[in-house]
Write a protein that holds these residues in place. Structure first.
Motif, short mmCIF file in Angstrom:
data_model
loop_
_atom_site.label_atom_id
_atom_site.label_comp_id
_atom_site.label_asym_id
_atom_site.label_seq_id
_atom_site.Cartn_x
_atom_site.Cartn_y
_atom_site.Cartn_z
N ARG A 127 21.81 -13.66 8.94
CA ARG A 127 22.99 -14.06 7.88
C ARG A 127 22.35 -13.84 6.70
O ARG A 127 21.22 -14.57 6.53
CB ARG A 127 23.57 -15.20 8.75
CG ARG A 127 24.65 -15.40 7.24
CD ARG A 127 24.78 -15.86 6.18
NE ARG A 127 25.43 -16.04 5.24
CZ ARG A 127 24.81 -16.41 3.96
NH1 ARG A 127 24.22 -17.28 3.86
NH2 ARG A 127 26.24 -16.29 3.25
N ALA A 145 25.57 -11.27 11.06
CA ALA A 145 27.24 -11.17 10.19
C ALA A 145 27.00 -9.77 9.18
O ALA A 145 25.48 -9.82 8.30
CB ALA A 145 26.98 -12.74 9.57
N GLU A 156 34.22 -10.34 6.11
CA GLU A 156 32.69 -10.86 7.13
C GLU A 156 32.47 -10.53 8.28
O GLU A 156 34.02 -10.65 9.20
CB GLU A 156 32.04 -11.99 6.98
CG GLU A 156 30.71 -12.50 7.62
CD GLU A 156 30.48 -13.94 6.77
OE1 GLU A 156 29.22 -13.89 6.89
OE2 GLU A 156 31.04 -14.58 6.93
N LEU A 160 30.96 -10.61 11.89
CA LEU A 160 30.03 -11.71 13.22
C LEU A 160 29.94 -10.30 14.39
O LEU A 160 31.02 -9.76 15.24
CB LEU A 160 30.83 -13.09 13.56
CG LEU A 160 29.26 -13.57 13.88
CD1 LEU A 160 28.08 -13.77 13.53
CD2 LEU A 160 30.30 -14.57 14.72
#
Length: 245
Positions: free
Chosen positions: A152, A183, A237, A239
């Motif tokens: 991330r 991410a 965002e 994931l």
């Protein structure tokens, strides 16, 4: 690419070349820490990681977890407190020292013999080791293989021209049966130069598709007031869970 996520419709921009020549130097990243320009740091930890933690850990114990471009991510303490072994790499010594100070952890520091001028900071408990060096120098050090990677603010921060090299290093660090949580951010790259850089689905497939199963776990609107200054009006965002083929 398997996508069972949510109802958010994310536009994919065909002009993915717009950021390809963008380069930030290591010194510019260090200066961000010195100047306190670390809007990417999340004091409460990453909410999607919390939500999908069981999927990531899969109930396994004493895992080796790698944090590329770790900054002072509070999640490193989460994993260490659960009995896992955490290793991170970060170019900013200030960021690493702030992590140990803010988490009230005592630590030792020692030089990395294979990389002149670099250091490793180790918690006194022994289960957190943070390497202060250029990530691309890391293959010169034997840091072992990892069961989990939490990516991330890493792939999205690497200069776009370095992504293939970065991905090769990440995959070289994985153990059999690894789980890699990634991410990335989606926004209009013609309006903001990055970082964080825009990473489209096609890029993830190109970088990881030959060796990994790619599963989008969730897409979340993460637009905040501060993003208006970037000239954008939305940011999503995504994931992804990457597993061994």
């Amino acid at each position: 690419m398997d996508d069972t996520s949510t109802l958010i419709d994310v536009k994919e921009y065909p002009d993915t070349e717009v950021q390809k020549n963008r380069v930030l130097t290591l010194e510019e990243w260090r200066e961000k820490w010195v100047d306190g320009k670390i809007g990417f740091h999340q004091e409460q930890g990453h909410q999607l990681l919390k939500k999908h933690l069981d999927t990531f850990l899969k109930g396994e114990n004493v895992l080796r977890v790698f944090f590329p471009l770790c900054g002072k991510a509070v999640e490193m303490k989460w994993f260490a407190d659960r009995g896992h072994c955490v290793v991170g790499v970060e170019i900013s010594e200030l960021g690493i020292r702030e992590f140990f100070t803010e988490q009230n952890l005592s630590y030792l520091e020692e030089p990395i013999m294979e990389i002149p001028g670099a250091k490793v900071f180790k918690s006194s408990s022994g289960n957190i080791s943070l390497y202060c060096c250029n990530l691309f120098d890391l293959p010169r050090v034997n840091i072992g293989k990892f069961d989990r990677i939490w990516d991330r603010g890493a792939l999205v921060a690497v200069n776009p021209g370095d992504r293939k090299c970065y991905t090769d290093i990440m995959l070289s660090l994985t153990r059999k049966g690894f789980r890699y949580l990634l991410a990335v951010l989606s926004y209009d790259p013609t309006k903001h130069p990055g970082p964080p850089f825009y990473v489209p689905d096609a890029e993830i497939k190109n970088l990881f598709g030959s060796t990994c199963n790619i599963h989008c776990l969730e897409k979340v609107d993460v637009f905040e007031e501060r993003h208006k200054s970037w000239g954008i009006d939305y940011i999503v965002e995504k994931l992804y869970l990457l597993t061994e083929k």
